[in-house]
Design a protein around this motif. Structure first.
Motif, PDB file in Angstrom:
ATOM      1  N   CYS A  32       3.906   1.560  -1.299  1.00 55.47           N
ATOM      2  CA  CYS A  32       4.463   1.691  -2.648  1.00 55.47           C
ATOM      3  C   CYS A  32       3.429   2.281  -3.603  1.00 55.47           C
ATOM      4  N   SER A  33       2.208   1.795  -3.520  1.00 55.63           N
ATOM      5  CA  SER A  33       1.144   2.290  -4.390  1.00 55.63           C
ATOM      6  C   SER A  33       0.846   3.764  -4.122  1.00 55.63           C
ATOM      7  N   THR A  34       0.832   4.134  -2.853  1.00 57.48           N
ATOM      8  CA  THR A  34       0.504   5.515  -2.488  1.00 57.48           C
ATOM      9  C   THR A  34       1.564   6.501  -2.957  1.00 57.48           C
ATOM     10  N   SER A  94       1.701   6.858  -6.726  1.00 60.69           N
ATOM     11  CA  SER A  94       0.583   7.648  -7.230  1.00 60.69           C
ATOM     12  C   SER A  94       0.794   9.135  -6.984  1.00 60.69           C
ATOM     13  N   HIS A 124      -8.773   1.953  -5.537  1.00 59.66           N
ATOM     14  CA  HIS A 124      -8.148   1.657  -4.234  1.00 59.66           C
ATOM     15  C   HIS A 124      -9.198   1.702  -3.130  1.00 59.66           C
ATOM     16  N   HIS A 162       0.828  -1.208   0.000  1.00 58.53           N
ATOM     17  CA  HIS A 162       0.000   0.000   0.000  1.00 58.53           C
ATOM     18  C   HIS A 162       0.866   1.262   0.000  1.00 58.53           C
ATOM     19  N   ARG A 209       4.514  -4.966  -6.386  1.00 55.98           N
ATOM     20  CA  ARG A 209       3.474  -4.785  -7.396  1.00 55.98           C
ATOM     21  C   ARG A 209       2.701  -3.485  -7.158  1.00 55.98           C
ATOM     22  N   GLY A 210       2.778  -2.982  -5.949  1.00 51.49           N
ATOM     23  CA  GLY A 210       2.106  -1.716  -5.657  1.00 51.49           C
ATOM     24  C   GLY A 210       2.693  -0.538  -6.422  1.00 51.49           C
ATOM     25  N   PRO A 258       1.066   1.443 -11.507  1.00 44.26           N
ATOM     26  CA  PRO A 258      -0.229   2.147 -11.446  1.00 44.26           C
ATOM     27  C   PRO A 258      -1.320   1.356 -12.143  1.00 44.26           C
ATOM     28  N   LYS A 259      -2.538   1.475 -11.629  1.00 39.66           N
ATOM     29  CA  LYS A 259      -3.668   0.741 -12.192  1.00 39.66           C
ATOM     30  C   LYS A 259      -4.207   1.458 -13.434  1.00 39.66           C
ATOM     31  N   TRP A 304      -8.404   7.303  -8.823  1.00 39.10           N
ATOM     32  CA  TRP A 304      -7.541   6.584  -7.872  1.00 39.10           C
ATOM     33  C   TRP A 304      -8.375   5.950  -6.761  1.00 39.10           C
TER      34      TRP A 304
END
Length: 555
Positions: free
Chosen positions: A349-351, A354, A533, A347, A480-481, A484-485, A529
Motif C-alpha cells: 500500500c505504501s509503495t 507513493s 522507508h 508495504h 495505514r501504509g 504518506p509520511k 522516500w
C-alpha cells in the motif's frame, strides 16, 4: 512447492516489472511508429475495437478459470483442474464466433472501416482460442513457480508479434490490419507451442534424474518416487483431459463454485476496466481518429501502471492466496503467516501510493514534454492531449491503490463475499457507464478519464471496507501504509511548486533545462522516500543478498 512463497513472489514481481518495462517500451515505440505511418484512425481501430475483442474473450474465459485454479495449489486434485481448464477451449470457440459476428455485422459506423478489418477480427478470435489451449501448462508454470519461463516466453512473444507487425507495414502501410491479424496468430501459436515443448523437455529431464537416482540407490520401480513425487505430471499427455487419475467423485468440487464467482465478477470488472472502449465501440460519440488520439494518450498515461502496478498485483495475488485462507478468520490461522501477510500488504500500500503521488505531481509539469518527445509539436499544439495526460495522472494514482486493495480482497475473500462484492459492482458498473457518458458529452474524451476516476474511487471504497472488516478482530491495520509520511509529503509539495514554475518559464523554449530541473526534484523526492522507508529498503537488500548467496552456494 518447496520454495519460499514470499521469495518466489518477490522474484516473480521483479522479473515481471522488468518484462513489463521492456514490452511496454516496445508497445510505446510501436504506437509511435503506427501513428506516423498509418495514422490515428487505424490506431483507433486496432487499439479500441480489436484489442477490446481480445480483452473481452480472455477476461471472461481465461481470468476466472485461472484465478480459481491458482488458489491453494498445494491441495489440488490436478485431474479435476486439467478437466476444468480444458472446458475453456470449446467455450472460447463458441464465444469467439458469437462476438465475431457482432463485431462484423451488428456494430455499425458512419466511417469507412480500414482494409482487412474482417480478417483482423477473426484472427484475434482465433488467437484467443489458440492461447487458451495452453491454459493448463500456463497454470502449472505459475503454480510450480516457473518464473523465468513465463517471463522469457512472454518477452519472446512480444518480440515476435512486434517484428511481424513492423515487417508488414514498413513498406505497405495500407496492410496495417492484415499485419495486426497475422502478428496475433503467429504470437499465439508460438506461445502455446513453446509452453508444451518446454514441459516435454522438463518431464524428460525429471525422468532421467529419477533413473539415475534409482540406479544409484538400487530401488525397485514400484517403490517410492524420488524426483517426480512433487510434480504430478508424468507425461505430456497428462496435460490433456481424462489422462490423470481422478479419485474423487465430484468432477469439479470447490473449484466450480469459485470459478463461477470469478466469472460473474469478471463480467462486471470488464465493464469497469474497459468501459471507455465499450462505449467508444458501441456508440458513435468519438470518431476513429479521436479514439486513436485518446488511446495514444491513455497508453502514455498508464505507463507507470503497466510497468509496475500490474506485475505487483499478479505476484501479490499468488502470494496472498497461499498465505491467507479464504474460509477462516485471521485469528484462526497461523500467526506467523498472518503477521507476514499484513506486513507485505502494508508495504505494498505504501509503495503504490507513493508511486501514484509521484506520477500525479510530476505529470502536471512534464506531460507536455513527454507528448513532444512522443509525437512532436503536433501533439502539444492542441490543449486536449496535454489536458488528457495530466488528468490521467490522477487515474494512475487511484489505479495503483485499487489494484493492491482489490488484489488482497480477491485473493482472501470466500465465495460468498466475492458474490456479494459482485452485486455491489453491478451498481458501480451502472454508475460508471452513466457518469462516463455524461462526462463525455460535457467534456469530450477527457470525460472517460473522469469516469474512470469515479470507477476507481468506488472500487477502492469497497476493497478498503473488506480489509478493515477482515482485520477488525486483530491489532493489525495494514491500510495505514496508504498515508504518506511527512518528509515525503513535504518534498512532493516542493517538487510540485518548482516544476510548475519551470513549466511556465522554460517550456518549450528551454526543454533540456526544464528536464534537468525535473530530474533534480525527482532525486530529492526519492531520497526523502528512502529516508522514511529504511526498513523496507533494508528488507529488500537482505532478500537480494540471501538470493545471491543462495545462488553461489548452489554453484
Amino acid at each position: 512447492m518447496t520454495p519460499n512463497i514470499l521469495k518466489s513472489s518477490l522474484e516473480n514481481a521483479s522479473f515481471s516489472i522488468i518484462f513489463q518495462i521492456v514490452c511496454r517500451g516496445v508497445t510505446f515505440l510501436l504506437n509511435a511508429f503506427t501513428v506516423r505511418h498509418v495514422g490515428q484512425d487505424v490506431l483507433g481501430v486496432m487499439n479500441v475495437r480489436l484489442l477490446l475483442l481480445e480483452s473481452i474473450i480472455l477476461s471472461m474465459l481465461k481470468e476466472p478459470f485461472f484465478k480459481a485454479c491458482l488458489t491453494n495449489t498445494a491441495e489440488h486434485n490436478w485431474a479435476q483442474v486439467v478437466n476444468l481448464l480444458w472446458l475453456t477451449v470449446p467455450l472460447c470457440s463458441l464465444f469467439s464466433l458469437f462476438l465475431g459476428y457482432i463485431w462484423l455485422s451488428v456494430l455499425t459506423t458512419d466511417e469507412e472501416l480500414p482494409a482487412y478489418y474482417t480478417f483482423a477480427v477473426w484472427a484475434v478470435a482465433a488467437s484467443c482460442v489458440i492461447e487458451l489451449s495452453s491454459l493448463v501448462v500456463q497454470l502449472v508454470s505459475s503454480a510450480f513457480l516457473f518464473v523465468r519461463l513465463r517471463i522469457v516466453l512472454d518477452s519472446i512473444m512480444i518480440a515476435i508479434r512486434t517484428l511481424t507487425f513492423v515487417c508488414f507495414i514498413i513498406y505497405n502501410p495500407e496492410y496495417a490490419l492484415l499485419a495486426f491479424g497475422v502478428a496475433q496468430l503467429v504470437a499465439a501459436i508460438f506461445y502455446t507451442t513453446s509452453h508444451y515443448l518446454y514441459f516435454q523437455y522438463y518431464i524428460k529431464s525429471l525422468r532421467k534424474e529419477k533413473s539415475k537416482l534409482r540406479r544409484r540407490m538400487s530401488v525397485n520401480e514400484n517403490e517410492e518416487e524420488y524426483v517426480l513425487s512433487e510434480f504430478p505430471f508424468r507425461d505430456l499427455k497428462d496435460f490433456l483431459p481424462g489422462h490423470l487419475e481422478n479419485n474423487e467423485s465430484d468432477a469439479f468440487g470447490k473449484l466450480r463454485g469459485l470459478t463461477w464467482s470469478f466469472f460473474l465478477q469478471s463480467i462486471l470488472k470488464l465493464i469497469l476496466t474497459e468501459g471507455e472502449r465499450l462505449i467508444m465501440t458501441m456508440s458513435s460519440l468519438l470518431t476513429f481518429k479521436q479514439q486513436g488520439a485518446y488511446e495514444l494518450v491513455n497508453n502514455l498515461g498508464s505507463l507507470a501502471a503497466r510497468f509496475i502496478f500490474r506485475p505487483i498485483e499478479d505476484s501479490s495475488y499468488f502470494y496472498f492466496t497461499q498465505m491467507v485462507k479464504r474460509d477462516k478468520s485471521l485469528n484462526e490461522q497461523h500467526p506467523g503467516k498472518v503477521q507476514e501477510s499484513v506486513n507485505v500488504l502494508m508495504h505494498l500500500c505504501s509503495t503504490v501510493a507513493s508511486i501514484g503521488l509521484i506520477v500525479l505531481v510530476f505529470g502536471q509539469s512534464y506531460s507536455s514534454l513527454l507528448l513532444w518527445l512522443y509525437g512532436g509539436s503536433k501533439l502539444i499544439d492542441e490543449s486536449l492531449p496535454v489536458f488528457l495526460l495530466r488528468t490521467h495522472c490522477l487515474a494512475v494514482f487511484l489505479l495503483g491503490i485499487n489494484g493492491v486493495t482489490e488484489c488482497y480482497t480477491n485473493a482472501t475473500a470466500d465465495s460468498k463475499t466475492i458474490n456479494k462484492n459482485s452485486s455491489y459492482m453491478i451498481g458501480e458498473s451502472i454508475i460508471f457507464v452513466v457518469v462516463s457518458c455524461a462526462f463525455v458529452n460535457w467534456f469530450g474524451p477527457v470525460g472517460f478519464i473522469f469516469g474512470n476516476c469515479v470507477n476507481m474511487g468506488l472500487r477502492i471504497i469497497l476493497s478498503i471496507s473488506f480489509i478493515n472488516k477482515r482485520h477488525a478482530e486483530t491489532n493489525y491495520r495494514p491500510l495505514r501504509g496508504l498515508v504518506p509520511k511527512p518528509v515525503f509529503s513535504g518534498s512532493l509539495i516542493l517538487a510540485a511548486l518548482v516544476t510548475n514554475v519551470s513549466q511556465a518559464y522554460f517550456f518549450p523554449d528551454a526543454k533540456l533545462f526544464h528536464f534537468i530541473i525535473g530530474v533534480i526534484m525527482f532525486v530529492l523526492v526519492m531520497l526523502s522516500w528512502a529516508y522514511e522507508h529504511q526498513d523496507l529498503i533494508l528488507l529488500a537488500v537482505n532478500k537480494w543478498y540471501d538470493r545471491r548467496n543462495g545462488r553461489r552456494k548452489s554453484e
